[in-house]
Design a protein around this motif. Structure first.
Motif, PDB file in Angstrom:
ATOM      1  N   THR A   1      -3.302   9.705  -9.461  1.00 35.34           N
ATOM      2  CA  THR A   1      -4.637  10.300  -9.369  1.00 35.34           C
ATOM      3  C   THR A   1      -5.705   9.224  -9.208  1.00 35.34           C
ATOM      4  N   CYS A   2      -5.491   8.090  -9.870  1.00 37.27           N
ATOM      5  CA  CYS A   2      -6.452   6.976  -9.805  1.00 37.27           C
ATOM      6  C   CYS A   2      -6.242   6.088  -8.580  1.00 37.27           C
ATOM      7  N   LYS A   3      -5.271   6.445  -7.720  1.00 33.75           N
ATOM      8  CA  LYS A   3      -4.954   5.690  -6.497  1.00 33.75           C
ATOM      9  C   LYS A   3      -4.386   4.302  -6.791  1.00 33.75           C
ATOM     10  N   LEU A   4      -3.886   4.078  -8.022  1.00 36.80           N
ATOM     11  CA  LEU A   4      -3.293   2.788  -8.360  1.00 36.80           C
ATOM     12  C   LEU A   4      -1.810   2.756  -7.984  1.00 36.80           C
ATOM     13  N   LEU A   5      -1.175   3.916  -7.981  1.00 39.69           N
ATOM     14  CA  LEU A   5       0.197   4.083  -7.503  1.00 39.69           C
ATOM     15  C   LEU A   5       0.210   5.339  -6.646  1.00 39.69           C
ATOM     16  N   TYR A   6       1.348   5.598  -5.972  1.00 38.24           N
ATOM     17  CA  TYR A   6       1.485   6.864  -5.263  1.00 38.24           C
ATOM     18  C   TYR A   6       2.876   7.422  -5.516  1.00 38.24           C
ATOM     19  N   TYR A   7       2.906   8.646  -6.033  1.00 41.75           N
ATOM     20  CA  TYR A   7       4.180   9.326  -6.282  1.00 41.75           C
ATOM     21  C   TYR A   7       4.061  10.757  -5.796  1.00 41.75           C
ATOM     22  N   ASN A   8       5.139  11.256  -5.165  1.00 39.39           N
ATOM     23  CA  ASN A   8       5.130  12.631  -4.688  1.00 39.39           C
ATOM     24  C   ASN A   8       6.479  13.271  -4.978  1.00 39.39           C
ATOM     25  N   ASP A   9       6.432  14.521  -5.392  1.00 38.21           N
ATOM     26  CA  ASP A   9       7.664  15.232  -5.756  1.00 38.21           C
ATOM     27  C   ASP A   9       8.637  15.362  -4.591  1.00 38.21           C
ATOM     28  N   SER A  10       8.140  15.263  -3.344  1.00 42.65           N
ATOM     29  CA  SER A  10       9.038  15.398  -2.198  1.00 42.65           C
ATOM     30  C   SER A  10       9.964  14.187  -2.065  1.00 42.65           C
ATOM     31  N   LEU A  11       9.581  13.054  -2.685  1.00 44.43           N
ATOM     32  CA  LEU A  11      10.429  11.850  -2.721  1.00 44.43           C
ATOM     33  C   LEU A  11      10.549  11.439  -4.186  1.00 44.43           C
ATOM     34  N   PRO A  12      11.310  12.207  -4.966  1.00 42.16           N
ATOM     35  CA  PRO A  12      11.265  12.075  -6.437  1.00 42.16           C
ATOM     36  C   PRO A  12      11.862  10.799  -7.001  1.00 42.16           C
ATOM     37  N   ASP A  13      12.625  10.042  -6.206  1.00 38.91           N
ATOM     38  CA  ASP A  13      13.297   8.871  -6.779  1.00 38.91           C
ATOM     39  C   ASP A  13      12.607   7.553  -6.470  1.00 38.91           C
ATOM     40  N   VAL A  14      11.414   7.593  -5.827  1.00 38.52           N
ATOM     41  CA  VAL A  14      10.701   6.344  -5.517  1.00 38.52           C
ATOM     42  C   VAL A  14       9.223   6.458  -5.868  1.00 38.52           C
ATOM     43  N   VAL A  15       8.624   5.300  -6.129  1.00 36.84           N
ATOM     44  CA  VAL A  15       7.186   5.199  -6.395  1.00 36.84           C
ATOM     45  C   VAL A  15       6.631   4.133  -5.470  1.00 36.84           C
ATOM     46  N   PHE A  16       5.457   4.400  -4.880  1.00 40.26           N
ATOM     47  CA  PHE A  16       4.817   3.440  -3.977  1.00 40.26           C
ATOM     48  C   PHE A  16       3.718   2.700  -4.721  1.00 40.26           C
ATOM     49  N   CYS A  17       3.750   1.386  -4.605  1.00 47.29           N
ATOM     50  CA  CYS A  17       2.754   0.569  -5.307  1.00 47.29           C
ATOM     51  C   CYS A  17       1.477   0.383  -4.498  1.00 47.29           C
ATOM     52  N   ASP A  18       1.543   0.668  -3.207  1.00 49.13           N
ATOM     53  CA  ASP A  18       0.378   0.427  -2.352  1.00 49.13           C
ATOM     54  C   ASP A  18       0.406   1.406  -1.190  1.00 49.13           C
ATOM     55  N   LEU A  19      -0.303   2.530  -1.354  1.00 52.04           N
ATOM     56  CA  LEU A  19      -0.331   3.538  -0.290  1.00 52.04           C
ATOM     57  C   LEU A  19      -1.040   2.999   0.946  1.00 52.04           C
ATOM     58  N   GLN A  20      -1.971   2.069   0.778  1.00 54.90           N
ATOM     59  CA  GLN A  20      -2.687   1.505   1.919  1.00 54.90           C
ATOM     60  C   GLN A  20      -1.725   0.837   2.892  1.00 54.90           C
ATOM     61  N   SER A  21      -0.661   0.212   2.365  1.00 51.74           N
ATOM     62  CA  SER A  21       0.326  -0.422   3.252  1.00 51.74           C
ATOM     63  C   SER A  21       1.063   0.615   4.088  1.00 51.74           C
ATOM     64  N   VAL A  22       1.299   1.793   3.495  1.00 53.38           N
ATOM     65  CA  VAL A  22       1.917   2.882   4.259  1.00 53.38           C
ATOM     66  C   VAL A  22       0.969   3.321   5.366  1.00 53.38           C
ATOM     67  N   LEU A  23      -0.302   3.498   5.030  1.00 55.15           N
ATOM     68  CA  LEU A  23      -1.286   3.906   6.027  1.00 55.15           C
ATOM     69  C   LEU A  23      -1.471   2.826   7.098  1.00 55.15           C
ATOM     70  N   SER A  24      -1.391   1.551   6.701  1.00 56.16           N
ATOM     71  CA  SER A  24      -1.495   0.461   7.677  1.00 56.16           C
ATOM     72  C   SER A  24      -0.324   0.475   8.639  1.00 56.16           C
ATOM     73  N   SER A  25       0.862   0.871   8.150  1.00 60.98           N
ATOM     74  CA  SER A  25       2.023   0.958   9.032  1.00 60.98           C
ATOM     75  C   SER A  25       1.807   2.030  10.096  1.00 60.98           C
ATOM     76  N   ILE A  26       1.091   3.097   9.733  1.00 63.74           N
ATOM     77  CA  ILE A  26       0.749   4.132  10.711  1.00 63.74           C
ATOM     78  C   ILE A  26      -0.222   3.556  11.736  1.00 63.74           C
ATOM     79  N   THR A  27      -1.189   2.785  11.251  1.00 60.95           N
ATOM     80  CA  THR A  27      -2.152   2.153  12.148  1.00 60.95           C
ATOM     81  C   THR A  27      -1.451   1.247  13.147  1.00 60.95           C
ATOM     82  N   HIS A  28      -0.465   0.478  12.679  1.00 58.09           N
ATOM     83  CA  HIS A  28       0.307  -0.390  13.583  1.00 58.09           C
ATOM     84  C   HIS A  28       1.001   0.441  14.649  1.00 58.09           C
TER      85      HIS A  28
END
Length: 384
Positions: free
Chosen positions: A103-130
């Protein structure tokens, strides 16, 4: 905030109090980093504080440190539980902390991928930008990539394991299939139905039309419903709102891209025409959605079938327009920071302004002397 950021200010709308600060997040230069730091500090100083448990904060920091040591941004949930245990947290306390940190945007977790946690959602979004950048760089030279930028369609094998995505794919915890799942969950893409090989649609890959072309589209959208505009209570739609809205609509079975002779009518990253199939109408309903920066504009047209009376035709609009509005508003609620989504009409004056209710009278938002009466084309929306 304006006095502190005068040197950075590019766009300021004094009627809405909105400001835009241009930041190159893909390849930030020193000035970009200074601006980001200044904006963060000023917003942190002026906005309300949030109470955070020290154990939650320590857990977040430990998970991020664990990820940095491994040189990736994806951490297994079991590793997070072990880190939590070392801090004296029970499994359910770790789950609650991860949800709070999301909720605080410090981590990212979603029930659709229950076994992993993302430490930096911005890097995921940057990969889309690439990926988007690559498409627009190659579409002049490679027919496959030209089709991608024209129709916004791609398959998993077009996602590369390049150095740009090494922090995502380098550890083996995350693969292309799960990456696509994440993008679908974030509302970045939608699955294209009825294709022999699974393909996906990403609106942000599409080319953009100019503002003058958008005006041409508006002039050609003729229907029995007055066009409406959707805007947020607290600000403009954020970057990506339009593309996310389109992807979410197309993930439903009752929406599809409108085609004429197997060619999309309007298919751009800021203008698209979709067809809605609904049992309340005879024929089909075309909804043209435009990204006008400050707001999202909607035009609705129902194909009239021979033999349908004027009364029944008008009734179809009264039935379908509120449904369209409800679905669009529901799928724009991802931008929760900007508050509720409101709908109104464009004022026909030359300012241009939107129609607002003041002292029981519909008036132009830019000029109180201009009043507006609701025509039958407006009343089909019913609740506006």
């Amino acid at each position: 905030l304006l006095p502190e950021f005068k040197k950075y200010l590019i766009v300021y709308d004094k009627n809405s109090n909105d400001a835009i600060f241009p930041i190159n997040s893909l390849c930030p230069e020193e000035e970009d980093l200074v601006m980001v730091d200044d904006v963060k500090k000023e917003i942190s100083r002026k906005y309300k504080t949030v109470s955070v448990k020290l154990t939650d904060l320590f857990l977040g920091l430990e998970i991020k440190a664990f990820a940095e040591e491994k040189c990736h941004i994806v951490v297994r949930k079991v590793d997070c539980l072990e880190i939590g245990e070392s801090l004296g947290l029970l499994p359910h306390e770790v789950d609650e902390a991860i949800q709070f940190l999301t909720t605080c945007k410090l981590l990212y977790y979603n029930d659709s991928l229950p076994d992993v946690v993302f430490c930096d959602l911005q890097s995921v979004l940057s990969s889309i930008t690439h990926f988007v950048k690559k498409v627009h760089e190659l579409h002049h030279h490679d027919p496959e990539w030209t089709a991608l930028s024209t129709y916004g369609q791609f398959s998993e094998d077009m996602i590369d394991y390049s150095q740009a995505n090494s922090i995502l794919f380098g550890d083996g915890l995350f693969d292309k299939h799960r990456y696509v799942e994440l993008l679908e969950n974030l509302g970045v893409i939608s699955v294209i139905k009825a294709t022999p090989h699974k393909k996906y649609f990403m609106p942000s890959l599409l080319k953009e039309v100019s503002l003058s072309q958008l005006e041409d589209v508006k002039r050609n959208c003729i229907g029995h419903a007055q066009p409406i505009v959707l805007f947020y209570e607290k600000g403009w739609p954020t970057s990506g709102t339009f593309c996310t809205l389109v992807a979410r609509l197309l993930s439903r079975d009752d929406w599809k891209v409108t085609e004429k002779d197997s060619t999309p009518v309007h298919l751009f990253s800021n203008c698209i025409q979709l067809t809605l199939q609904d049992h309340d109408i005879t024929g089909s309903c075309q909804v043209t959605i435009l990204d006008c920066v400050q707001y999202i504009e909607l035009h609705v047209y129902i194909n009239r079938i021979m033999g349908v009376s004027d009364e029944d035709y008008h009734k179809m609009y009264r039935n379908i327009c509120p449904k369209v509005l409800s679905m669009i508003q529901h799928n724009m609620t991802n931008d929760t920071a900007n508050g509720e989504v409101h709908a109104t009409f464009m004022c026909p004056c030359s300012k241009p302004g939107i129609v607002v209710m003041r002292n029981g009278t519909f008036k132009c938002s830019r000029d109180d002397t201009i009043t507006f009466s609701l025509s039958d084309r407006c009343k089909v929306w019913q609740d506006i």
